[in-house]
Every structure is written in structure tokens, then in C-alpha cells.
Design an enzyme around this catalytic site. Sequence first.
Site, short mmCIF file in Angstrom:
data_model
loop_
_atom_site.label_atom_id
_atom_site.label_comp_id
_atom_site.label_asym_id
_atom_site.label_seq_id
_atom_site.Cartn_x
_atom_site.Cartn_y
_atom_site.Cartn_z
N LEU A 1 31.56 37.42 34.82
CA LEU A 1 32.13 36.97 36.08
C LEU A 1 32.80 35.60 35.96
O LEU A 1 32.40 34.75 35.15
CB LEU A 1 31.03 36.91 37.14
N HIS B 1 36.01 36.62 40.69
CA HIS B 1 34.99 37.51 41.23
C HIS B 1 34.22 36.83 42.37
O HIS B 1 33.91 37.45 43.39
CB HIS B 1 33.98 37.90 40.13
N GLN C 1 45.72 49.13 41.08
CA GLN C 1 44.36 49.64 41.27
C GLN C 1 44.01 49.70 42.75
O GLN C 1 43.41 50.67 43.22
CB GLN C 1 43.36 48.76 40.53
#
Length: 290
Positions: free
Chosen positions: A29, A33, A149
Site C-alpha cells: 500500500l 490506496h 478498469q
Amino acid sequence: MKVVTTRAELARARAEVGSLGLVPTMGYLHEGHLSLVRAARGANDAVAVSIFVNPTQFGEGEDFERYPRDPERDLALLAAEGVDLVWTPTVDDVYPPGSATRVSVSGITDVLEGASRPGHFTGVATVVAILLNATRADRAYFGQKDAQQVLVVRRMVEDLAIPTRIVTVPTFREADGLAMSSRNVYLDETQRAGATALVEALRAACREWTAGVRDGDALRAAMTEVLARQPQARPDYVSVADPDSLAELDTVDPTRGALCSLAVRFGTTRLIDNLLLEPEPAPCGNSAGR
């Protein structure tokens, strides 16, 4: 913070909280994030993070085995952010033995990342469907850096009537503009310095757009010219596409704008980035900044 592995443990933990915001990750991370975690914290009773390096979205010869992993550090970061629930499943928890179902989204997966990485988005759509159904998340949070995405997940959620709201959070960037990515750790010092060419190329397209340029080839050329000045940069694609269909544009409709995106290799490391050209052009420093 409760850390669970199996689906049964997850179901019991989920039953103890109200509205849930999910941040799907592959671990290792970074602040990008954590910006998703903070966005989730502000809109839900509880926040869950999944940590799972999904093998089905890696193609042959890609970096699944060497993808960076540091689970202890990840959990410490999440605990500091006040995350309520972390799901760290094994491959068998996500894909039980005998698993035979995959989710395939057509059309928008045929270009850009989909063309460069065959099968990638089938892996993404499948694992996200599993994560959303297993967690019964009310909202799921994704970064704008992975714009294609996000479009794939939105299409999948709508088509399969999954009742999770997909929330897109702006790309989090380093001080010099490089989009944060777990793969940045692969870059050596020289490559890291040159990698800012991605955001510089996007900003060049934004300046042309703001100046009134609407020709797709001219916008692509502005990005390509910046990349050409960086000797280590090897472009995979440079795109100016419709923000919904991802079809390449000859002319950008000023009432719709466009998605500028690129994928560039530095050595063995492949980086992606993108920038939305808004229908009403915003200042370039804001659009391609943090």
C-alpha cells in the site's frame, strides 16, 4: 481492526457492521490506496480493505511472482487509518477448487490495456465480482489512475445488477506529478527521474486542448513528442479516446471531452497514467495534479 482470511470469517465480520465501503487492493500500500480509505471513511459506517494479489489478471511473462508484497507493513498502515475490517484471502478462498466461472466484459476491454494485456480484464472483472459479492459492500472505491478498469467494473456492476456503488477517487500523485503505483518501486534512480514524462505528456495534451485544439492526432502528437524527449521511455500506447466507449477519436467533441491515456515502459517496468479532458477545460495544473 479485524483481519480475516476465509469467506466464513468474512461473513461473520460483515454481519457486525452497517454500511460498508470496500477498497480492493493487491497490497504493498501507498498514499494512493490510503486516499481511497479516507474517501470510504467519510461515507460509510465501516471501511473494509481486501489484500489479494490476483493471479488471474496477470498474463504470461508479467510480474505476478515478483509483485511487491509486505503484508505486515500493509496492516500497520491500515490500522493507523482506523480501518475496521481487512480480508486477506488465499487463492483457494477466492477461487475454490473446481471454480469454473469467469466474468468477461466485451467492447471496452478490447483496446488499450485490454489489447496490450489479453485476458487481464477478465481476471479483474471476475475478482471484483467475487470481492463485491463476498463483502456485500455498499460502495467500492477505485482510483482514476486505472480509468479503464473503472469503466470495466462499472459496466460489470450494472450488467450483473450488483448493488454496489462504484466510487472513483482522483489520482494521487508524488510531488513531481508521477502517479503513485506499487510498481514505482521497480524503477531505478534514472528511470524514476524520467518517469515524470508520463504526466508531462498528459499536461502537454491538456495545454493543447485548453488552447482550442480538437484534432485527436494533434493531441496524441503532443504527448508523443514529450515522450520522445525521454530516451528511456518506450511507449506501449498513446491514446485520445471517447471517455465512455474508449474508441479512438479523430476529432474531440468539445461537449464530451476525451480520455487521454498512455502506457510506457522504463526497462522492465510498465507504467500507466491518464487525464480527462473536460468538456469545459479546467486549468492544466489542476487536472493533472494531485
